[in-house]
Motif scaffolding. Sequence first.
Motif, PDB file in Angstrom:
ATOM      1  N   LYS A   1     118.219  40.246   3.659  1.00 47.85           N
ATOM      2  CA  LYS A   1     119.319  41.190   3.417  1.00 47.85           C
ATOM      3  C   LYS A   1     119.329  42.320   4.436  1.00 47.85           C
ATOM      4  N   ASN A   2     118.185  42.908   4.667  1.00 49.98           N
ATOM      5  CA  ASN A   2     118.128  44.101   5.507  1.00 49.98           C
ATOM      6  C   ASN A   2     118.222  43.773   6.991  1.00 49.98           C
ATOM      7  N   ILE A   3     117.635  42.684   7.420  1.00 48.54           N
ATOM      8  CA  ILE A   3     117.790  42.271   8.819  1.00 48.54           C
ATOM      9  C   ILE A   3     119.230  41.815   9.056  1.00 48.54           C
ATOM     10  N   GLY A   4     119.862  41.233   8.031  1.00 48.97           N
ATOM     11  CA  GLY A   4     121.269  40.851   8.152  1.00 48.97           C
ATOM     12  C   GLY A   4     122.161  42.044   8.455  1.00 48.97           C
ATOM     13  N   VAL A   5     121.908  43.166   7.797  1.00 49.59           N
ATOM     14  CA  VAL A   5     122.676  44.392   8.063  1.00 49.59           C
ATOM     15  C   VAL A   5     122.434  44.850   9.499  1.00 49.59           C
ATOM     16  N   LEU A   6     121.179  44.852   9.908  1.00 46.24           N
ATOM     17  CA  LEU A   6     120.836  45.259  11.267  1.00 46.24           C
ATOM     18  C   LEU A   6     121.475  44.325  12.294  1.00 46.24           C
ATOM     19  N   LEU A   7     121.438  43.028  12.022  1.00 41.92           N
ATOM     20  CA  LEU A   7     122.052  42.061  12.941  1.00 41.92           C
ATOM     21  C   LEU A   7     123.555  42.274  13.066  1.00 41.92           C
ATOM     22  N   LEU A   8     124.211  42.599  11.970  1.00 45.56           N
ATOM     23  CA  LEU A   8     125.653  42.862  12.049  1.00 45.56           C
ATOM     24  C   LEU A   8     125.923  44.014  13.013  1.00 45.56           C
ATOM     25  N   LEU A   9     125.155  45.061  12.907  1.00 44.98           N
ATOM     26  CA  LEU A   9     125.341  46.206  13.807  1.00 44.98           C
ATOM     27  C   LEU A   9     125.100  45.801  15.264  1.00 44.98           C
ATOM     28  N   ILE A  10     124.044  45.039  15.504  1.00 44.82           N
ATOM     29  CA  ILE A  10     123.739  44.597  16.872  1.00 44.82           C
ATOM     30  C   ILE A  10     124.833  43.666  17.396  1.00 44.82           C
ATOM     31  N   VAL A  11     125.332  42.780  16.546  1.00 50.00           N
ATOM     32  CA  VAL A  11     126.395  41.857  16.957  1.00 50.00           C
ATOM     33  C   VAL A  11     127.672  42.630  17.296  1.00 50.00           C
ATOM     34  N   VAL A  12     128.002  43.645  16.515  1.00 49.47           N
ATOM     35  CA  VAL A  12     129.186  44.459  16.823  1.00 49.47           C
ATOM     36  C   VAL A  12     129.018  45.134  18.181  1.00 49.47           C
ATOM     37  N   VAL A  13     127.839  45.702  18.432  1.00 51.68           N
ATOM     38  CA  VAL A  13     127.564  46.304  19.744  1.00 51.68           C
ATOM     39  C   VAL A  13     127.689  45.247  20.833  1.00 51.68           C
ATOM     40  N   ARG A  14     127.155  44.067  20.569  1.00 50.18           N
ATOM     41  CA  ARG A  14     127.211  42.987  21.566  1.00 50.18           C
ATOM     42  C   ARG A  14     128.653  42.574  21.856  1.00 50.18           C
ATOM     43  N   ILE A  15     129.467  42.473  20.820  1.00 51.65           N
ATOM     44  CA  ILE A  15     130.875  42.094  21.020  1.00 51.65           C
ATOM     45  C   ILE A  15     131.605  43.165  21.826  1.00 51.65           C
ATOM     46  N   ILE A  16     131.372  44.420  21.486  1.00 53.05           N
ATOM     47  CA  ILE A  16     132.007  45.518  22.241  1.00 53.05           C
ATOM     48  C   ILE A  16     131.542  45.479  23.696  1.00 53.05           C
ATOM     49  N   TRP A  17     130.243  45.277  23.900  1.00 50.46           N
ATOM     50  CA  TRP A  17     129.718  45.199  25.262  1.00 50.46           C
ATOM     51  C   TRP A  17     130.375  44.041  26.023  1.00 50.46           C
ATOM     52  N   ARG A  18     130.479  42.911  25.375  1.00 50.90           N
ATOM     53  CA  ARG A  18     131.054  41.716  26.015  1.00 50.90           C
ATOM     54  C   ARG A  18     132.528  41.925  26.345  1.00 50.90           C
ATOM     55  N   MET A  19     133.251  42.610  25.471  1.00 45.72           N
ATOM     56  CA  MET A  19     134.672  42.868  25.717  1.00 45.72           C
ATOM     57  C   MET A  19     134.879  43.840  26.882  1.00 45.72           C
ATOM     58  N   THR A  20     133.920  44.712  27.100  1.00 43.89           N
ATOM     59  CA  THR A  20     134.053  45.705  28.167  1.00 43.89           C
ATOM     60  C   THR A  20     133.301  45.317  29.439  1.00 43.89           C
ATOM     61  N   HIS A  21     132.510  44.250  29.375  1.00 43.62           N
ATOM     62  CA  HIS A  21     131.746  43.780  30.527  1.00 43.62           C
ATOM     63  C   HIS A  21     131.920  42.258  30.622  1.00 43.62           C
ATOM     64  N   PRO A  22     132.886  41.795  31.396  1.00 45.98           N
ATOM     65  CA  PRO A  22     133.168  40.356  31.460  1.00 45.98           C
ATOM     66  C   PRO A  22     131.945  39.543  31.883  1.00 45.98           C
ATOM     67  N   ALA A  23     131.919  38.313  31.416  1.00 46.42           N
ATOM     68  CA  ALA A  23     130.843  37.386  31.782  1.00 46.42           C
ATOM     69  C   ALA A  23     130.944  37.061  33.264  1.00 46.42           C
ATOM     70  N   PRO A  24     129.802  36.826  33.891  1.00 44.50           N
ATOM     71  CA  PRO A  24     129.864  36.378  35.285  1.00 44.50           C
ATOM     72  C   PRO A  24     130.520  35.000  35.349  1.00 44.50           C
ATOM     73  N   PRO A  25     131.133  34.675  36.459  1.00 46.47           N
ATOM     74  CA  PRO A  25     131.802  33.377  36.541  1.00 46.47           C
ATOM     75  C   PRO A  25     130.804  32.227  36.458  1.00 46.47           C
ATOM     76  N   LEU A  26     131.253  31.146  35.856  1.00 48.27           N
ATOM     77  CA  LEU A  26     130.436  29.932  35.835  1.00 48.27           C
ATOM     78  C   LEU A  26     130.376  29.355  37.247  1.00 48.27           C
ATOM     79  N   PRO A  27     129.324  28.627  37.553  1.00 48.02           N
ATOM     80  CA  PRO A  27     129.265  27.970  38.864  1.00 48.02           C
ATOM     81  C   PRO A  27     130.509  27.099  39.065  1.00 48.02           C
ATOM     82  N   PRO A  28     131.003  27.010  40.287  1.00 47.61           N
ATOM     83  CA  PRO A  28     132.260  26.285  40.544  1.00 47.61           C
ATOM     84  C   PRO A  28     132.215  24.802  40.201  1.00 47.61           C
ATOM     85  N   GLN A  29     131.034  24.199  40.183  1.00 44.42           N
ATOM     86  CA  GLN A  29     130.939  22.758  39.919  1.00 44.42           C
ATOM     87  C   GLN A  29     131.028  22.412  38.432  1.00 44.42           C
TER      88      GLN A  29
END
Length: 183
Positions: A51-79
């Motif tokens: 229960k308690n790690i689940g709450v913590l994970l939700l907070l970390i996932v929200v931070v991760r989603i915000i980070w990902r939305m503001t910092h695009p992924a590097p491009p995949l290799p062209p092949q």
Amino acid sequence: MADRQPRYGATARFLHWLVALGVLLMIPAGLIMVRDGLPRALQDVLFLFHKNIGVLLLLIVVVRIIWRMTHPAPPLPPQIPMWQRRIAALSHLALYALLVVMPVTGYLRVRAGGYPIEALDALGIPTLVARNKSFAEAASEMHEIAAFLLIALLALHIGAALHHALIQHDGVWSRMWPIGRRD
């Protein structure tokens, strides 16, 4: 050539592996804690952890989603073929969705069931849902279905990552691996 591929930044890699560690601990805890015949003391510890790690994970996932939305992924290799790019994009979107659905349905199941979430209670955060047995049962079913979908998707994700690392050697693995060349 593979190690010259652009990588995710240090923050993105840290958040990825922090979530991965949390999820990989939560899955066995969640599967074991509901088994019949488990000693009550062990079950209580696992529920408390889950229960308690689940709450913590939700907070970390929200931070991760915000980070990902503001910092695009590097491009995949062209092949990388287009069909793999599409599957990767869809599977990442599904992973993010399930990483939000899991703790939300867990929260709803626990709170609607009238149970505590000790970390939130200690912080004085009020319950956001009323006690409701049928709602708790529905949230529990959704949580269980989402858990097995997440396990399947994680197997696909890990399998694809290992395929890129051990067979293709195409730089995809090194984009997220936490150690290696300096940024």
